[in-house]
Design a protein around this motif. Structure first.
Motif, short mmCIF file in Angstrom:
data_model
loop_
_atom_site.label_atom_id
_atom_site.label_comp_id
_atom_site.label_asym_id
_atom_site.label_seq_id
_atom_site.Cartn_x
_atom_site.Cartn_y
_atom_site.Cartn_z
N MET A 282 30.93 53.74 42.49
CA MET A 282 31.90 53.86 43.57
C MET A 282 31.46 53.05 44.76
N TRP A 283 32.40 52.35 45.37
CA TRP A 283 32.14 51.62 46.61
C TRP A 283 33.28 51.93 47.57
N PRO A 294 33.74 52.07 35.58
CA PRO A 294 32.90 52.86 34.68
C PRO A 294 31.65 52.10 34.27
N GLU A 295 30.49 52.70 34.49
CA GLU A 295 29.24 52.09 34.04
C GLU A 295 29.06 52.25 32.54
N THR A 296 29.76 53.20 31.96
CA THR A 296 29.76 53.35 30.51
C THR A 296 31.21 53.51 30.05
N ASN A 297 31.52 52.93 28.92
CA ASN A 297 32.86 53.04 28.36
C ASN A 297 32.77 52.71 26.88
N PHE A 298 33.08 53.68 26.04
CA PHE A 298 32.84 53.53 24.61
C PHE A 298 34.10 53.21 23.82
N GLU A 299 35.25 53.19 24.48
CA GLU A 299 36.50 53.02 23.76
C GLU A 299 37.13 51.65 23.99
N ARG A 300 36.93 51.08 25.19
CA ARG A 300 37.62 49.83 25.51
C ARG A 300 36.87 49.12 26.63
N ASN A 301 37.36 47.95 26.98
CA ASN A 301 36.72 47.19 28.05
C ASN A 301 36.85 47.93 29.38
N PRO A 302 35.86 47.80 30.26
CA PRO A 302 35.93 48.51 31.54
C PRO A 302 37.05 47.97 32.43
N MET A 305 39.14 49.95 39.27
CA MET A 305 40.21 50.81 39.78
C MET A 305 40.09 50.99 41.29
N GLN A 306 41.20 51.36 41.87
CA GLN A 306 41.29 51.51 43.31
C GLN A 306 42.04 52.80 43.63
N ILE A 307 41.57 53.50 44.67
CA ILE A 307 42.26 54.71 45.12
C ILE A 307 42.86 54.44 46.50
N LEU A 308 44.17 54.54 46.57
CA LEU A 308 44.89 54.37 47.83
C LEU A 308 45.83 55.55 48.01
N ASN A 309 45.72 56.21 49.16
CA ASN A 309 46.60 57.35 49.46
C ASN A 309 46.58 58.40 48.36
N GLY A 310 45.40 58.64 47.80
CA GLY A 310 45.25 59.68 46.80
C GLY A 310 45.71 59.30 45.41
N GLU A 311 46.12 58.04 45.20
CA GLU A 311 46.60 57.59 43.90
C GLU A 311 45.60 56.60 43.29
N PHE A 316 42.29 45.43 37.62
CA PHE A 316 42.23 44.50 36.51
C PHE A 316 41.29 45.04 35.44
N GLU A 317 41.45 44.52 34.23
CA GLU A 317 40.58 44.86 33.11
C GLU A 317 39.63 43.71 32.86
N TYR A 318 38.35 44.03 32.68
CA TYR A 318 37.36 42.99 32.40
C TYR A 318 37.60 42.41 31.00
N PRO A 319 37.48 41.10 30.84
CA PRO A 319 37.75 40.49 29.52
C PRO A 319 36.65 40.74 28.50
N ASP A 320 35.47 41.20 28.96
CA ASP A 320 34.34 41.38 28.05
C ASP A 320 33.95 42.85 27.95
N PHE A 321 33.63 43.29 26.75
CA PHE A 321 33.15 44.65 26.55
C PHE A 321 31.75 44.79 27.15
N GLY A 322 31.46 45.95 27.71
CA GLY A 322 30.16 46.19 28.31
C GLY A 322 30.27 47.20 29.43
N SER A 323 29.41 47.08 30.42
CA SER A 323 29.43 47.99 31.57
C SER A 323 29.84 47.22 32.81
N ALA A 324 30.25 47.95 33.84
CA ALA A 324 30.65 47.34 35.10
C ALA A 324 29.96 48.07 36.25
N HIS A 325 29.70 47.32 37.31
CA HIS A 325 28.99 47.87 38.47
C HIS A 325 29.57 47.26 39.74
#
Length: 427
Positions: A282-283, A294-302, A305-311, A316-325
Motif C-alpha cells: 500500500m502507498w 498484491p505481493e502474492t497472486n497465485f491465480e493471475r497476473n497482479p 488498484m486505486q481507492i477513491l472515495n471508498g471505491e 492496469f494489469e501487469y503483463p507479466d506473472f509474478g509479484s508487484a510492489h
C-alpha cells in the motif's frame, strides 16, 4: 510453475510467523540505567514533526539512510551493518578495531555490532540509532529498547518494554518511529471459554514513557494477516487483509488513525466481496489517494488498484506473472521465474528494466547459493533498494547459513548497476 511459487511463499510466511514469539536471547546490557534523562533530546526531532521514511516502510528488513551512511539489519538480524557514502567502506558497525565481527560466527557477543535485534525495530532519531532486543539477566528477562551512536559506540539499554498480556508469548513485529511514537502490529493466540482465538492488533509505543496501547484489534481472524502501515503528517494508515485459512486475501479493510485526536476512521472495506491476491502493498499520496498491489497472486497476473472515495478500481494489469510492489512515484513488477525488475510509473508506463544479474556475489567473499532467493523492494523511482534474502552462505567449505544482501540501483542511470551496500550472512 505457480504451484512452486505458492510453496515457496508459504514457506516464507511460516518462517516469518515463527518469529512472532520472543527469542531466547542472551544479550548482556551495557547499562542498567532504566531510562537516561537525555533520551528526550534524542527524540525531539521526531516529536517535533519528523516523519517516518516510507521508502523503507511496509517491508520487514531494517534499512536506514542518513546524510553520511546507510544502515542495514535483516529481520531479527544478528548484526548491524553500515555503508559509508563518502568512502564506500562497509561492514559490521563495530568500533573495536581488533574484533573479528561476524567472521567469528552467528553469535559473536563480544562484537560491538552484535545486536540480536527483534523483528523490524531499527530506527534513528537525533543522530542516534535505536533497536529492540531481548534481555536475559538476573534482574530482568524480556524485551528492551537500546541505543548507540551512529559509529557504533556508546551502546546502552534505555528502557525495559512492557507489551501487556502478550509479553510472554508474542511481541510486536515492527517498530516504526513517526512523530515521537513507535507503531507496529501483533498477532497472537489466546483462549476464551476453552476455545483458542487468534487476535490481530495495530499497536503503538511511546519510547519516552513506555506507554503501550492498542489502536485497533480484530478477533477470530485468519493466521495470515500481513498488514501494511503508511505514515503521512498526523496520520497512520494501515491495511487489514484477512486471508483466512488460505494465502489469497478474502477480505480487505483500510483504516486511518489520527495521531492528534486519536480517532480511527475506516476508509475502505471489501465487505463480503472476495479480493484476490495476498500481502497487499500500500502507498498513500498526500492528497489521500491510496494505491494497492498484491505481493502474492497465485491465480493471475497482479493488478495495480486505486481507492477513491471508498471505491476500489483496477488501474492496469501487469503483463507479466509474478509479484508487484509499490515505491515512491511508481511500482516494481518482479517477474517469475526470471526475476526481472520492471519499474513503472502509476499509469503502467515502463521506466526501467533490470535483468537478473547476480555478479555482485563474486565480491562478498562467500560461496553463495541464490536458488530460491526472495527479493524485498524499497525506494522510489530515482533510487531502488533491493534486499536479496534467503541466500545460502557456505562457510569454510562445510558449514552453511542463511543470509541476505542489500543492493542499491541508481534509476537515474541509463543502465542501473547493482551497488552492494551490505552483506548479512547470519540471518
Amino acid at each position: 510453475m505457480k504451484k512452486h511459487l505458492f510453496i515457496l511463499l508459504l514457506f516464507m510466511l511460516l518462517v516469518l510467523f515463527s518469529c512472532t514469539v520472543p527469542k531466547d536471547q542472551s544479550l548482556v546490557t551495557v547499562s542498567d540505567t532504566a531510562f537516561p534523562s537525555e533520551m528526550d533530546s534524542h527524540l525531539a526531532e521526531s516529536k517535533n514533526g519528523s516523519d517516518f521514511d516510507n521508502r523503507f516502510g511496509r517491508g520487514y528488513q531494517n534499512i536506514i539512510e542518513t546524510d553520511d551512511a546507510y544502515y542495514y539489519c535483516s529481520f531479527s538480524g544478528k548484526y548491524l551493518y553500515y555503508y559509508d557514502k563518502q568512502s564506500g567502506i562497509s561492514g559490521v558497525l563495530c568500533p573495536k578495531p581488533e574484533c573479528t565481527h561476524d567472521e567469528a560466527g552467528m553469535e559473536n557477543k563480544n562484537c560491538g555490532g552484535f545486536v540480536n535485534s527483534h523483528a523490524k525495530s531499527l530506527f534513528s532519531s537525533g543522530e542516534k540509532l535505536f533497536y529492540v532486543s531481548g534481555v536475559w539477566t538476573p534482574e530482568y528477562k524480556g524485551p528492551a529498547l537500546f541505543r548507540m551512536n551512529s559509529d557504533g559506540t556508546g551502546r546502552e539499554m534505555v528502557r525495559e518494554l512492557d507489551f501487556g498480556e502478550t509479553q510472554d508469548f508474542s511481541w510486536p513485529q515492527r517498530f516504526d518511529l513517526h512523530r515521537g511514537k513507535l507503531y507496529g502490529w501483533i498477532s497472537y493466540e489466546y483462549v476464551e471459554e476453552s476455545e483458542p482465538i487468534i487476535r490481530f492488533a495495530i499497536v503503538s509505543l511511546d519510547p519516552e514513557t513506555g506507554e503501550y496501547r492498542t489502536i485497533y484489534e480484530k478477533d477470530d481472524c485468519g493466521m495470515t494477516i500481513w498488514p501494511k502501515l503508511f505514515y503521512i503528517d498526523g496520520y497512520v494508515y494501515f491495511s487489514v487483509p484477512d486471508a483466512g485459512p488460505m494465502l489469497n486475501t478474502s477480505t480487505l479493510e483500510i483504516f486511518r488513525w489520527n495521531i492528534e485526536t486519536e480517532e480511527l476512521e475506516k476508509l475502505y472495506s471489501s465487505d463480503e466481496a472476495i479480493i484476490f491476491g495476498g500481502m497487499y502493498d500500500m502507498w498513500v499520496e498526500n492528497d489521500g489517494n491510496i494505491w494497492l498491489v498484491p505481493e502474492t497472486n497465485f491465480e493471475r497476473n497482479p493488478e495495480l488498484m486505486q481507492i477513491l472515495n471508498g471505491e476500489l478500481k483496477v488501474v492496469f494489469e501487469y503483463p507479466d506473472f509474478g509479484s508487484a510492489h509499490l515505491i515512491g512515484g511508481g511500482t516494481v513488477n518482479i517477474t517469475y521465474p526470471g526475476q526481472e525488475l520492471i519499474i513503472t510509473d502509476m499509469s503502467g508506463n515502463v521506466l526501467k528494466r533490470i535483468e537478473k544479474e547476480l555478479s555482485f556475489f563474486e565480491d562478498i567473499g562467500f560461496n553463495v547459493d541464490a536458488y530460491g532467493c526472495d527479493l524485498d523492494i524499497y525506494g522510489d523511482i530515482n533510487e531502488l533498494f533491493v534486499v536479496y534474502s534467503h541466500l545460502r552462505f557456505v562457510h569454510d567449505g562445510r558449514n552453511m547459513s542463511y543470509g541476505s544482501c542489500l543492493v542499491r540501483y541508481d534509476l537515474t542511470e541509463d543502465e542501473p548497476q547493482a551497488q552492494l551496500l551490505a552483506v548479512s550472512p547470519w540471518d
